[in-house]
Design a protein around this motif. Structure first.
Motif, short mmCIF file in Angstrom:
data_model
loop_
_atom_site.label_atom_id
_atom_site.label_comp_id
_atom_site.label_asym_id
_atom_site.label_seq_id
_atom_site.Cartn_x
_atom_site.Cartn_y
_atom_site.Cartn_z
N VAL A 155 49.94 -3.11 40.38
CA VAL A 155 49.99 -4.13 39.33
C VAL A 155 49.79 -3.50 37.96
O VAL A 155 50.52 -3.81 37.01
CB VAL A 155 48.91 -5.21 39.59
N LEU A 156 48.83 -2.59 37.85
CA LEU A 156 48.57 -1.93 36.57
C LEU A 156 49.72 -1.01 36.18
O LEU A 156 50.05 -0.88 34.99
CB LEU A 156 47.26 -1.16 36.63
N TRP A 157 50.33 -0.37 37.15
CA TRP A 157 51.50 0.47 36.89
C TRP A 157 52.64 -0.39 36.36
O TRP A 157 53.31 -0.04 35.38
CB TRP A 157 51.89 1.20 38.17
N HIS A 158 52.88 -1.50 37.03
CA HIS A 158 53.90 -2.47 36.60
C HIS A 158 53.63 -2.93 35.16
O HIS A 158 54.53 -2.95 34.32
CB HIS A 158 53.90 -3.65 37.57
N TYR A 159 52.37 -3.28 34.89
CA TYR A 159 51.99 -3.77 33.57
C TYR A 159 52.20 -2.69 32.51
O TYR A 159 52.70 -2.95 31.41
CB TYR A 159 50.53 -4.22 33.63
N TYR A 160 51.82 -1.46 32.85
CA TYR A 160 51.96 -0.32 31.92
C TYR A 160 53.43 -0.10 31.55
O TYR A 160 53.78 0.02 30.37
CB TYR A 160 51.37 0.93 32.56
N LEU A 161 54.29 -0.07 32.57
CA LEU A 161 55.71 0.17 32.30
C LEU A 161 56.36 -1.01 31.58
O LEU A 161 57.26 -0.82 30.74
CB LEU A 161 56.45 0.43 33.63
N ALA A 162 55.94 -2.23 31.90
CA ALA A 162 56.52 -3.42 31.27
C ALA A 162 56.08 -3.57 29.82
O ALA A 162 56.72 -4.30 29.06
CB ALA A 162 56.12 -4.67 32.06
N SER A 163 55.01 -2.88 29.43
CA SER A 163 54.48 -3.02 28.07
C SER A 163 55.33 -2.34 27.01
O SER A 163 55.15 -2.57 25.81
CB SER A 163 53.05 -2.47 28.01
N LYS A 164 56.23 -1.46 27.44
CA LYS A 164 57.21 -0.82 26.56
C LYS A 164 56.54 -0.14 25.36
O LYS A 164 56.90 -0.37 24.20
CB LYS A 164 58.24 -1.85 26.08
N GLY A 165 55.57 0.68 25.62
CA GLY A 165 54.93 1.46 24.56
C GLY A 165 53.62 0.88 24.07
O GLY A 165 52.77 1.62 23.57
N ASP A 166 53.44 -0.42 24.18
CA ASP A 166 52.19 -1.05 23.75
C ASP A 166 51.22 -1.03 24.92
O ASP A 166 50.98 -2.04 25.58
CB ASP A 166 52.47 -2.48 23.29
N VAL A 167 50.63 0.15 25.16
CA VAL A 167 49.94 0.39 26.43
C VAL A 167 48.42 0.32 26.34
O VAL A 167 47.73 0.61 27.32
CB VAL A 167 50.35 1.77 27.02
N LEU A 168 47.88 -0.06 25.19
CA LEU A 168 46.43 -0.06 25.03
C LEU A 168 45.74 -0.97 26.05
O LEU A 168 44.80 -0.55 26.74
CB LEU A 168 46.05 -0.48 23.61
N ILE A 169 46.20 -2.21 26.17
CA ILE A 169 45.57 -3.18 27.09
C ILE A 169 45.69 -2.71 28.54
O ILE A 169 44.69 -2.71 29.28
CB ILE A 169 46.16 -4.58 26.91
N PRO A 170 46.89 -2.29 29.00
CA PRO A 170 46.97 -1.77 30.37
C PRO A 170 46.03 -0.60 30.63
O PRO A 170 45.45 -0.50 31.71
CB PRO A 170 48.44 -1.35 30.52
N LEU A 171 45.87 0.28 29.64
CA LEU A 171 44.97 1.43 29.81
C LEU A 171 43.51 0.98 29.88
O LEU A 171 42.73 1.55 30.65
CB LEU A 171 45.17 2.43 28.67
N ILE A 172 43.15 -0.03 29.10
CA ILE A 172 41.79 -0.58 29.18
C ILE A 172 41.54 -1.14 30.58
O ILE A 172 40.49 -0.90 31.18
CB ILE A 172 41.57 -1.66 28.10
N TYR A 173 42.50 -1.89 31.09
CA TYR A 173 42.38 -2.45 32.44
C TYR A 173 42.29 -1.34 33.49
O TYR A 173 41.57 -1.46 34.48
CB TYR A 173 43.55 -3.37 32.76
N LEU A 174 43.03 -0.25 33.26
CA LEU A 174 42.99 0.88 34.19
C LEU A 174 41.60 1.52 34.21
O LEU A 174 41.09 1.87 35.29
CB LEU A 174 44.04 1.92 33.79
N VAL A 175 40.98 1.65 33.04
CA VAL A 175 39.63 2.22 32.97
C VAL A 175 38.65 1.31 33.71
O VAL A 175 37.79 1.78 34.47
CB VAL A 175 39.20 2.40 31.49
N ILE A 176 38.77 0.00 33.51
CA ILE A 176 37.90 -0.96 34.20
C ILE A 176 38.07 -0.83 35.71
O ILE A 176 37.09 -0.81 36.47
CB ILE A 176 38.20 -2.40 33.74
N PHE A 177 39.33 -0.73 36.16
CA PHE A 177 39.62 -0.59 37.59
C PHE A 177 39.01 0.70 38.14
O PHE A 177 38.41 0.70 39.23
CB PHE A 177 41.13 -0.60 37.80
N ALA A 178 39.12 1.79 37.38
CA ALA A 178 38.55 3.08 37.82
C ALA A 178 37.03 2.98 37.96
O ALA A 178 36.45 3.49 38.93
CB ALA A 178 38.93 4.18 36.83
N ILE A 179 36.39 2.30 37.02
CA ILE A 179 34.93 2.13 37.08
C ILE A 179 34.56 1.29 38.31
O ILE A 179 33.60 1.61 39.03
CB ILE A 179 34.40 1.46 35.80
N LEU A 180 35.31 0.23 38.56
CA LEU A 180 35.04 -0.63 39.72
C LEU A 180 35.20 0.14 41.03
O LEU A 180 34.46 -0.08 41.99
CB LEU A 180 35.97 -1.84 39.71
#
Length: 209
Positions: A155-180
């Protein structure tokens, strides 16, 4: 099984983004491109709810909040609902359920393929959240539900690629996921407060009733 108070509150809160979207759609105040906005916001809500469902386990372990277990189930089902709606907006409103348009779009765009795989994997998780199916599967449903971790990654990979360069929010979610995920590995998974404050015990009881 009767839903807990925590589940009812959670279900109500999960419906608020949908109610806001519906109101804005009906009033014509959604945006200049309402279909794109619907697609983005249903997808983002699905991601947030799926992440929220993953937060429940470490919080339960740390604070002894058993009420979070049924809430986790509600969050997971709501995440699936928004993910399904996200796809229906794409297939129905954007492409009018015309397979002649949808199939080439899927073939051309890798991020859509990833999203479809994630949605497909969410379906058995949603179905086996029903207690009737869990009884039939004995303990196997728990192993099946571990699929939520690779699903979240997809899901995060999909979100990252769909963001078309505006990747800050997907990366924040990825960090949260990594911590979890780290909090599911010893010794972090063993962290627990010894003496629970009364308000926390009362809150847990309130949400379980």
């Amino acid at each position: 099984m009767k839903p807990t108070r925590g589940q009812l509150i959670t279900a109500f809160l999960c419906l608020i983004p949908l109610a806001i979207l519906f109101f804005e759609w009906r009033s014509g105040s959604l945006s200049a491109n309402p279909i794109e906005t619907l697609t983005q916001r249903t997808g983002r809500t699905a991601v947030i709810l799926l992440l929220a469902s993953l937060v429940c386990t470490p919080l339960r372990s740390m604070f002894g909040l058993s009420a979070l277990l049924p809430i986790r189930k509600t969050l997971g089902l709501a995440a699936f609902g928004y993910a399904a709606l996200h796809f229906l907006v794409f297939a129905g409103l954007d492409f009018e359920f015309n397979l002649g348009w949808i199939v080439p779009e899927i073939r051309q765009k890798f991020f859509i393929q990833i999203g479809l795989i994630a949605l497909g994997l969410l379906i058995p998780l949603a179905i086996t959240s029903v207690q009737k199916f869990q009884r039939g599967m004995a303990g196997n449903w728990r192993r099946l539900h571990r699929l939520v971790y690779p699903v979240m990654a997809l899901v995060l990979w999909h979100y990252y690629l769909a963001s078309k360069g505006d990747v800050l929010i997907p990366l924040i979610y990825l960090v949260i996921f990594a911590i979890l995920m780290l909090f599911r590995i010893p010794p972090l998974s063993k962290i627990s407060i010894g003496s629970k404050p009364r308000w926390l015990v009362r809150l847990n009881k309130f949400l379980l009733s």
